[in-house]
Design a protein around this motif. Structure first.
Motif, PDB file in Angstrom:
ATOM      1  N   LEU A  19     -35.265  40.864 -62.998  1.00 13.41           N
ATOM      2  CA  LEU A  19     -34.722  41.770 -64.273  1.00 13.41           C
ATOM      3  C   LEU A  19     -34.921  40.827 -65.623  1.00 13.41           C
ATOM      4  O   LEU A  19     -35.005  41.383 -66.732  1.00 13.41           O
ATOM      5  N   ALA A  20     -35.132  39.480 -65.244  1.00 13.89           N
ATOM      6  CA  ALA A  20     -35.360  38.652 -66.324  1.00 13.89           C
ATOM      7  C   ALA A  20     -37.073  38.667 -66.705  1.00 13.89           C
ATOM      8  O   ALA A  20     -37.230  38.595 -67.651  1.00 13.89           O
ATOM      9  N   ASP A  21     -37.524  38.515 -65.536  1.00 14.50           N
ATOM     10  CA  ASP A  21     -39.144  38.493 -65.755  1.00 14.50           C
ATOM     11  C   ASP A  21     -39.816  39.073 -64.457  1.00 14.50           C
ATOM     12  O   ASP A  21     -39.772  38.566 -63.275  1.00 14.50           O
ATOM     13  N   ILE A  22     -40.561  40.189 -64.620  1.00 17.43           N
ATOM     14  CA  ILE A  22     -40.948  41.072 -63.771  1.00 17.43           C
ATOM     15  C   ILE A  22     -41.994  40.490 -62.725  1.00 17.43           C
ATOM     16  O   ILE A  22     -42.022  40.676 -61.670  1.00 17.43           O
ATOM     17  N   ALA A  23     -42.548  39.356 -63.388  1.00 18.58           N
ATOM     18  CA  ALA A  23     -43.628  38.653 -62.509  1.00 18.58           C
ATOM     19  C   ALA A  23     -42.945  38.170 -61.315  1.00 18.58           C
ATOM     20  O   ALA A  23     -43.876  37.627 -60.362  1.00 18.58           O
ATOM     21  N   ALA A  24     -41.598  37.965 -61.341  1.00 22.88           N
ATOM     22  CA  ALA A  24     -41.055  37.353 -59.837  1.00 22.88           C
ATOM     23  C   ALA A  24     -41.121  38.480 -58.624  1.00 22.88           C
ATOM     24  O   ALA A  24     -41.298  37.724 -57.784  1.00 22.88           O
ATOM     25  N   VAL A  25     -41.575  39.506 -59.044  1.00 23.38           N
ATOM     26  CA  VAL A  25     -41.864  40.527 -57.956  1.00 23.38           C
ATOM     27  C   VAL A  25     -43.130  40.114 -57.081  1.00 23.38           C
ATOM     28  O   VAL A  25     -43.354  40.372 -55.948  1.00 23.38           O
ATOM     29  N   ARG A  26     -43.790  39.069 -57.785  1.00 22.47           N
ATOM     30  CA  ARG A  26     -44.930  38.653 -56.955  1.00 22.47           C
ATOM     31  C   ARG A  26     -44.743  37.147 -56.302  1.00 22.47           C
ATOM     32  O   ARG A  26     -45.520  36.590 -55.628  1.00 22.47           O
ATOM     33  N   GLN A  27     -43.501  36.776 -56.316  1.00 26.99           N
ATOM     34  CA  GLN A  27     -43.336  35.381 -55.714  1.00 26.99           C
ATOM     35  C   GLN A  27     -42.184  35.917 -54.228  1.00 26.99           C
ATOM     36  O   GLN A  27     -41.079  35.364 -54.236  1.00 26.99           O
ATOM     37  N   VAL A  28     -43.187  36.718 -53.622  1.00 24.21           N
ATOM     38  CA  VAL A  28     -42.275  37.136 -52.265  1.00 24.21           C
ATOM     39  C   VAL A  28     -42.179  35.966 -51.211  1.00 24.21           C
ATOM     40  O   VAL A  28     -42.974  35.328 -51.023  1.00 24.21           O
ATOM     41  N   ARG A  29     -40.981  35.822 -50.758  1.00 20.68           N
ATOM     42  CA  ARG A  29     -40.664  34.686 -49.635  1.00 20.68           C
ATOM     43  C   ARG A  29     -40.266  35.463 -48.150  1.00 20.68           C
ATOM     44  O   ARG A  29     -40.198  34.714 -47.224  1.00 20.68           O
ATOM     45  N   PHE A  30     -39.889  36.603 -48.391  1.00 24.74           N
ATOM     46  CA  PHE A  30     -39.291  37.226 -47.242  1.00 24.74           C
ATOM     47  C   PHE A  30     -39.440  38.627 -47.188  1.00 24.74           C
ATOM     48  O   PHE A  30     -39.350  39.336 -48.319  1.00 24.74           O
ATOM     49  N   VAL A  31     -39.720  39.355 -45.973  1.00 30.06           N
ATOM     50  CA  VAL A  31     -40.034  40.713 -46.206  1.00 30.06           C
ATOM     51  C   VAL A  31     -39.435  41.402 -44.563  1.00 30.06           C
ATOM     52  O   VAL A  31     -39.685  40.802 -43.755  1.00 30.06           O
TER      53      VAL A  31
END
Ligand code: ZN
Length: 446
Positions: free
Chosen positions: A419-431
Motif C-alpha cells: 500500500l506504500a509501494d506497489i512494487a512490493a507485490v513482486r517481492q513474493v516470499r510465500f504462496v
C-alpha cells in the motif's frame, strides 16, 4: 497475443525457458502439495501469523492478524491478541505482509517470449505443453493463484488439459479458467504472409459466417472452454510499433451469433478490441470483457458502464514493447493506452487486472499492478483490480478475491508494504493456494 515479440534465436529461447523455471522459485513438488487438501488434513487447522495483512475490501492494512486455515478454506481471520486454535500447526509470516492470492485475468501459458511463427511451426504440442506447465508454475510462484488463460495460440485445447492437471495435483499452477482456441475470421490472425500454396497453422480457430461461428463456439465448449475469446479487430504492427492496418474482423451478424451461442451455453465472451468500432460492436452483442482497449473513447466506456462490461487493459504487454524498442510509434501506442486507462478510471468503469503474460516471461506478471499505479490508480485500487474485481469477472466472487472466512485459503506474503509501494507485490516470499503451500522462501512449511 498482442504484440510483435523481438526475434529470438533457438539458443536464447532455450535460455528463457530455463529462466522461467528458476524464476518460479522453490515450489514444492506437485505430489507434496495437492491442489485439494485430502480429507484427513481437513480436521487439523493451520494458523498463519501475518506481520501485516492487506484487507483489500476495506483498503487498510491490519497488524498482527492470524488466519486460521482448515482444509482448502479460510475458517476465520483473528485480530491481534485473539487466541488461535490450540492444536493448530503454525506458519510464521510475522516478518511479511499477507495479501489475498492474486488473479491474472489475461494470460497465455502456451505462448512464450520469442518468435511467434517459430513456436507454431517448429515446436510440437508436447513441447509447448511442457513450457505451459512451466509458465503456470512461474505464475503461481509470482503470487497468482488464479488465472484466466485467454487462448493457446495454436496449441488447440491444451489449456483445458493444463487446467485439469493442475486441479488434479499432477503439476503445480494457479486454478484456471480457459478460452481454448479463440475465434477470428479469414485473413485476420497469424500465421500470415506465407505463400498461398503452403498450409500453415493458425493461432486461432478461423470461422466465417454466423453458422460457422456457432459451430466453432460449440466445438470449443465441447472440448473444455470456460470462456469464448473473440478477435473484434485485428492489426498488423511493424516491429517498430507502427500499426499498419486495424480492421474490424466480423460483421455484426457474426459477432451476434458467436455471443448468442456462447450465452446459450452460459459461457462469457472476452473480446480483443483495440479500437472503438470493434469494441462497440462487441459490447452491443453482449460480451463480458473488452481486452486491451488501446484506443477507446468516452462514448465506448459509457456503453461499457451501461452494460457492466469489464475493461482488462493489459498494460504490461504494450509497455514492454515500448521499453524494449524505444521507438516513437510504440510510445504513441503506450501514450494512447495510458489515456484510455485514465478515461476508464475517471468514469469508474470496472477495470480488471490482466497482464498478457506470454508476450513477456510469466514470472513478471506482477508488473501489471505497478503500471496500473503508474498510470493513475492508487495501490489499493490496483490490488482490488487483481483480487475482488477479477474474482467478479470470473464469477468466482464467492470463492476468491480476499482473505475472509469461507473463501479459498489463497494467501501470498511479500516483503514490504504494497500500500506504500506497489512494487512490493513482486517481492513474493510465500504462496498458499487452497490451503496448500507452494512456495516458502523462509523454509517454514509445515
Ligand atoms: Zn492476449
Amino acid at each position: 497475443m498482442s504484440r510483435v515479440p523481438p526475434v529470438m534465436s533457438g539458443a536464447t529461447a532455450r535460455a528463457a525457458v530455463v529462466a522461467i523455471l528458476i524464476a518460479g522459485g522453490p515450489i514444492a513438488a506437485a505430489g507434496a502439495a495437492p491442489a485439494t487438501a485430502p480429507a484427513a488434513q481437513a480436521t487439523a487447522p493451520t494458523v498463519v501469523r501475518c506481520g501485516r495483512l492487506v484487507d483489500v475490501r476495506a483498503g487498510v492494512t491490519r497488524r498482527g492478524v492470524t488466519v486460521v486455515v482448515r482444509g482448502e478454506a479460510v475458517e476465520s481471520v483473528l485480530d491481534a491478541g485473539a487466541p488461535p486454535p490450540a492444536e493448530a500447526s503454525v506458519i510464521d509470516l510475522s516478518s511479511l505482509t499477507c495479501l489475498p492470492g492474486l488473479v491474472d485475468a489475461h494470460t497465455h501459458t502456451f505462448l512464450q517470449p520469442g518468435d511467434y511463427d517459430v513456436q507454431l511451426l517448429k515446436q510440437s504440442l508436447p513441447r509447448r505443453t511442457l513450457q505451459a506447465a512451466a509458465a503456470a508454475r512461474a505464475l503461481l510462484g509470482a503470487g497468482f493463484t488464479t488465472i484466466r488463460d485467454l487462448e493457446t495460440e495454436g496449441a488447440m485445447y491444451g489449456d483445458a488439459d493444463l487446467r485439469d492437471a493442475i486441479a488434479d495435483g499432477v503439476v503445480p499452477g494457479p486454478r484456471m479458467q480457459v478460452a481454448t482456441r479463440a475465434i477470428s475470421t479469414t485473413g485476420n490472425y497469424a500465421l500470415l504472409g506465407y505463400a498461398p500454396e503452403v498450409a500453415v497453422p493458425k493461432g486461432v480457430q478461423i470461422a466465417d459466417g454466423p453458422d460457422a461461428m456457432r459451430k466453432a463456439v460449440r466445438e470449443q465448449i465441447q472440448y473444455g472452454a470456460d470462456w469464448i475469446k473473440v478477435y473484434g479487430d485485428y492489426r498488423t504492427f511493424k516491429p517498430t510499433g507502427e500499426i499498419l492496418d486495424l480492421r474490424v474482423t466480423m460483421t455484426p451478424e457474426e459477432m451476434g451469433a458467436l455471443v448468442d451461442e456462447a450465452s446459450r451455453r452460459h459461457r462469457p465472451v472476452a473480446a480483443h478490441c483495440y479500437g472503438d468500432d470493434a469494441a462497440r460492436q462487441a459490447i452491443r452483442a453482449g460480451v463480458r470483457s473488452v481486452e486491451h482497449g488501446l484506443f477507446l473513447d468516452e462514448t465506448t466506456f459509457r456503453m461499457m458502464l451501461e452494460k457492466g462490461v469489464y475493461y482488462c487493459p493489459t498494460l504490461t504487454a504494450y509497455r514492454t514493447s515500448y521499453d524494449e524498442n524505444r521507438t516513437d510509434a510504440w510510445k504513441k501506442v503506450d501514450d494512447a493506452h495510458r489515456e484510455s486507462f485514465r478515461r476508464a478510471l475517471r468514469l469508474h468503469v470496472k477495470i480488471a487486472s490482466g497482464s498478457d503474460a506470454g508476450d513477456f516471461p510469466h514470472g513478471n506478471a506482477g508488473r501489471e499492478l505497478e503500471l496500473m499505479v503508474e498510470y493513475g490508480m492508487t495501490p489499493v485500487e490496483a490490488l482490488r483490480a487483481a483480487t475482488l474485481t477479477d474474482a467478479d469477472l470470473l464469477g468466482w466472487q464467492d470463492r476468491i478475491g480476499e482473505i475472509a472466512a469461507g473463501k479459498m485459503a489463497d494467501l501470498v506474503a511479500v516483503e514490504g508494504d504494497p500500500l506504500a509501494d506497489i512494487a512490493a507485490v513482486r517481492q513474493v516470499r510465500f504462496v498458499m493456494k487452497g490451503g496448500a503451500v507452494y512456495r516458502d522462501d523462509l523454509g517454514r512449511a509445515r
